[in-house]
Design a protein around this motif. Structure first.
Motif: not given
Ligand code: HEM
Length: 400
Positions: A93-103
């Motif tokens: 899941v962490g592979h898809g839901f990354t801090p970069r995607r959030t930022a």
């Protein structure tokens, strides 16, 4: 005699903190009779429990409900798994839901927040009272998630009611009385909707979060449709009201100390630190459960095997043993080395970056536009839940 910990009591809900203090001081391991469960209230004990899933298991759910997973007809989601299955799923899941995607969401969120402030200003200009929680804090996380998950504009109006239905069921701990009727139908509808989105992404890859989750691969392992659906479920259930309440609590806490509100409005670089302080003092998640896999003795009291144990994050985060004599007071400049606002250990909130981003943007914009924004607590309505702390309605002051 009344139980010192009675999360179903309105007086406790209004101000749980004196009861928490009594628990910490007099009965750090407390037995509640009906429904049967134990509580841990000191920081060190809750911290240790979150980091010992072999003893404090998540596999029986996080509420007092004896069959939380079966009640909704679900397979276990990420949050209800123990290692090693949890570890493998979390990596994927962490592979898809990354801090970069959030930022990458910041600009879109800021635009949305500005539009909500303009709505509140219009309401105030028309002589009405804007509702900080309903009109400002609540719409933001639903918007952020819909955007992240790739829900098209045309379907956004359906998303809001699903989110509300799911959070209502959850606030009740999936109690049998609430497991009937419209709310359950709404959740079923949401599942069917995301099931279709997942199937579409499998057929045609896309770069939204569901697309990234369906494509994620670690050591040859992939997420099943259920894994992706379950993750969407936990994000909606755990990532909407919690974030909204962090924002609303922040404004309410600052209204209790205008000097600190002024300081934050004058220096927005203090906001990220202040958010942790808000979460520490008025956590959106006050309590979550585990089930013991063996007898555990703590402070001379034995908790049997198979017992439900409530970890009182709301109490732990005000423990003087951890935060010193000023633990009960707001200090937006406090250095917080560790806290339990997002839990800890294997299940530490995977959405904490997204929650902090939303709350930061919301407070930067709101305090920037209305440095004297406050709330009318006399006309506010609280959520009544043993697990979450927050608002249904919180009239705003100082807008306009
Ligand atoms: C202020 C806002 C939030 C608070 C207070 C919060 C709190 C928590 C807590 C206490 C847990 C741990 C559960 C446990 O120990 O059993 C958790 C887990 C989780 N949260 Fe959050 N959360 C917030 C926002 C979000 C957001 C925005 C998302 C995603 C969109 C999210 C997604 C999740 C997920 C998926 C888990 C499960 C992680 C796992 O089991 O490995 N949360 N959250």
């Amino acid at each position: 005699m009344a139980d010192v910990y009675d999360p179903f009591d309105a007086a406790f809900q209004a101000d749980p903190y004196p009861a928490y203090r009594r628990l910490r001081d007099d009965e750090p391991v407390h037995r509640h009779d009906d429904p049967p469960f134990w509580t841990l209230s000191r920081f060190a004990d809750v911290w240790a429990a979150t980091r010992d899933p072999a003893t404090f298991s998540s596999a029986q759910g996080l509420t007092f409900h004896p069959d939380e997973i079966g009640a909704l007809g679900l397979a276990p989601t990420l949050v209800m798994l123990d290692p090693p299955r949890h570890t493998a799923l979390r990596r994927l899941v962490g592979h898809g839901f990354t801090p970069r995607r959030t930022a990458a969401l910041e600009g879109t969120l800021r635009e949305f927040v500005r539009a909500r402030i303009a709505d509140m200003e219009r309401t105030a200009a028309d002589g009405g009272t804007p509702d900080l929680h309903r009109d400002f804090s609540s719409p933001l996380p639903a918007f952020a998630l819909a955007h992240l998950l790739g829900v098209p504009e045309a379907d956004r109006a359906r998303f809001g009611p699903w989110v509300r239905a799911l959070t209502t069921l959850q606030d009740d701990g999936f109690a049998p009385a609430s497991m009937a009727g419209d709310a359950v139908d709404a959740v079923a509808e949401m599942f069917a909707y995301f099931g279709d989105v997942i199937a579409a992404r499998r057929a045609e890859p896309s770069d939204d979060l569901i697309g990234a989750l369906t494509a994620a691969e670690v050591d040859g392992g992939r997420l099943t449709d259920w894994d992706v659906l379950g993750f969407c479920f936990v994000m909606v259930a755990g990532g909407t009201d919690t974030t909204a309440n962090l924002i609303s609590h922040g404004v309410a806490l600052l209204d209790g100390d205008h000097a600190q509100r002024e300081r934050l409005a004058a220096d927005p670089s203090l906001i990220p630190g202040a958010l942790l302080e808000f979460l520490r003092l008025e956590g959106s998640v006050q309590a979550l459960g585990r089930t013991t896999t063996r007898p555990v003795t703590l402070h001379g009291t034995e908790i049997p095997e198979g017992a439900k144990v409530m970890m009182l994050f709301g109490s732990a985060n005000r423990d003087e043993r951890e935060f010193g004599p000023s633990a009960d007071r707001l200090d937006v400049t406090r250095t917080i080395h560790r806290h339990l606002g997002f839990s800890s250990g294997a299940h530490f909130c995977i959405g904490s970056h997204l929650a902090k981003l939303q709350a930061r943007v919301a407070l930067e914009e709101l305090l920037g536009a209305h440095p004297r924004v406050g709330v009318d607590l006399d006309n506010a309505e609280r959520i009544m839940s043993p697990f979450t702390r927050g608002w249904v309605s919180l009239p705003a002051t100082g807008i306009g």
